[in-house]
Design a protein around this motif. Structure first.
Motif, PDB file in Angstrom:
ATOM      1  N   GLU A 114       2.927  -0.674   6.510  1.00 14.41           N
ATOM      2  CA  GLU A 114       3.896  -1.305   5.612  1.00 14.41           C
ATOM      3  C   GLU A 114       4.136  -0.450   4.373  1.00 14.41           C
ATOM      4  O   GLU A 114       5.272  -0.300   3.904  1.00 14.41           O
ATOM      5  N   MET A 115       3.057   0.104   3.847  1.00 16.37           N
ATOM      6  CA  MET A 115       3.210   0.960   2.672  1.00 16.37           C
ATOM      7  C   MET A 115       4.012   2.212   3.008  1.00 16.37           C
ATOM      8  O   MET A 115       4.816   2.685   2.195  1.00 16.37           O
ATOM      9  N   SER A 116       3.821   2.749   4.205  1.00 18.24           N
ATOM     10  CA  SER A 116       4.583   3.929   4.622  1.00 18.24           C
ATOM     11  C   SER A 116       6.068   3.600   4.704  1.00 18.24           C
ATOM     12  O   SER A 116       6.918   4.401   4.295  1.00 18.24           O
ATOM     13  N   LYS A 117       6.386   2.391   5.220  1.00 18.17           N
ATOM     14  CA  LYS A 117       7.791   1.975   5.276  1.00 18.17           C
ATOM     15  C   LYS A 117       8.366   1.867   3.872  1.00 18.17           C
ATOM     16  O   LYS A 117       9.502   2.294   3.613  1.00 18.17           O
ATOM     17  N   GLN A 118       7.595   1.279   2.958  1.00 21.44           N
ATOM     18  CA  GLN A 118       8.060   1.152   1.585  1.00 21.44           C
ATOM     19  C   GLN A 118       8.272   2.523   0.943  1.00 21.44           C
ATOM     20  O   GLN A 118       9.244   2.732   0.202  1.00 21.44           O
ATOM     21  N   VAL A 119       7.363   3.457   1.227  1.00 15.87           N
ATOM     22  CA  VAL A 119       7.489   4.805   0.672  1.00 15.87           C
ATOM     23  C   VAL A 119       8.756   5.469   1.189  1.00 15.87           C
ATOM     24  O   VAL A 119       9.512   6.092   0.424  1.00 15.87           O
ATOM     25  N   ARG A 120       9.017   5.335   2.489  1.00 14.66           N
ATOM     26  CA  ARG A 120      10.237   5.930   3.054  1.00 14.66           C
ATOM     27  C   ARG A 120      11.482   5.292   2.457  1.00 14.66           C
ATOM     28  O   ARG A 120      12.476   5.976   2.176  1.00 14.66           O
TER      29      ARG A 120
END
Length: 202
Positions: free
Chosen positions: A115-121
């Motif tokens: 989820e954090m990776s999606k937010q970062v992208r």
């Protein structure tokens, strides 16, 4: 001697801090001792390790901390009572529960990381859009500034021409008034029948 470092913490640093701290909790030692050990390995102060643990790393290992505390209690009981077959079976059961909790924690951590990776992208995409918008606005600003500078230059030229024209008109007006005065003041004469000049009044 521990040196003072100012660089950022890496994932490996956080992992080492977590492993050592959990081991000290499990063995009944203090967190301060854990921070001192990590500080020696990473070249950081114990205070810096403690701050990193309490502000960032600790919240990611809540289930593991509970497991370590449970194992510490189990170690105390084993030191105070003789080992029996039932205790050995209980120990196997505790190990199973601990492994399940660890697997659950790792899965949850993987989901949170995803989820954090999606937010970062998403944030990186927004940042790229903002950068493009900034460049567009900067180019538009530069173009408008050129137009304003050109308009100001034209205005200055027109203003200078206007002032020059006013001066010429003022000078012409003064000359016209002066000529009128000269004409009015110039006397007129006529010749009589005897050939004498006689001034003619207005």
């Amino acid at each position: 001697m521990t040196t003072l470092r100012q660089d950022a913490w890496t994932e490996d640093d956080d992992l080492l801090l977590a492993e050592v701290t959990l081991r000290h909790i499990r063995e009944g030692s203090t967190q301060l001792a854990a921070f001192e050990e990590v500080g020696e390995k990473l070249g950081r102060t114990p205070a810096a390790c403690g701050f990193r643990w309490n502000s960032v790393v600790r919240k990611n290992y809540i289930p593991a901390i509970q497991i370590a505390k449970s194992q510490r209690q189990g170690n105390k009981k084993r030191r105070n009572t003789p080992v029996t077959l039932n205790e050995d079976l209980d120990k196997q059961g505790d190990s199973t529960v601990s492994l399940t909790a660890v697997i659950r924690f790792l899965r949850q951590h993987k989901h949170e990381y995803s989820e954090m990776s999606k937010q970062v992208r998403h944030l990186e995409k927004k940042l790229a859009e903002r950068d493009a918008e900034y460049l567009r606005l900067e180019a538009e600003y530069n173009e408008l500034k050129k137009r304003v500078d050109h308009t100001q230059a034209d205005y200055q030229t027109i203003n200078d021409d206007y002032k020059t024209l006013i001066k010429i008109m003022d000078r012409a007006r003064k000359l016209a008034i002066l000529n009128e005065d000269e004409v009015e003041e110039k006397p007129k004469f006529k010749m009589d029948i005897n050939g004498n000049l006689e001034r003619v009044d207005k």
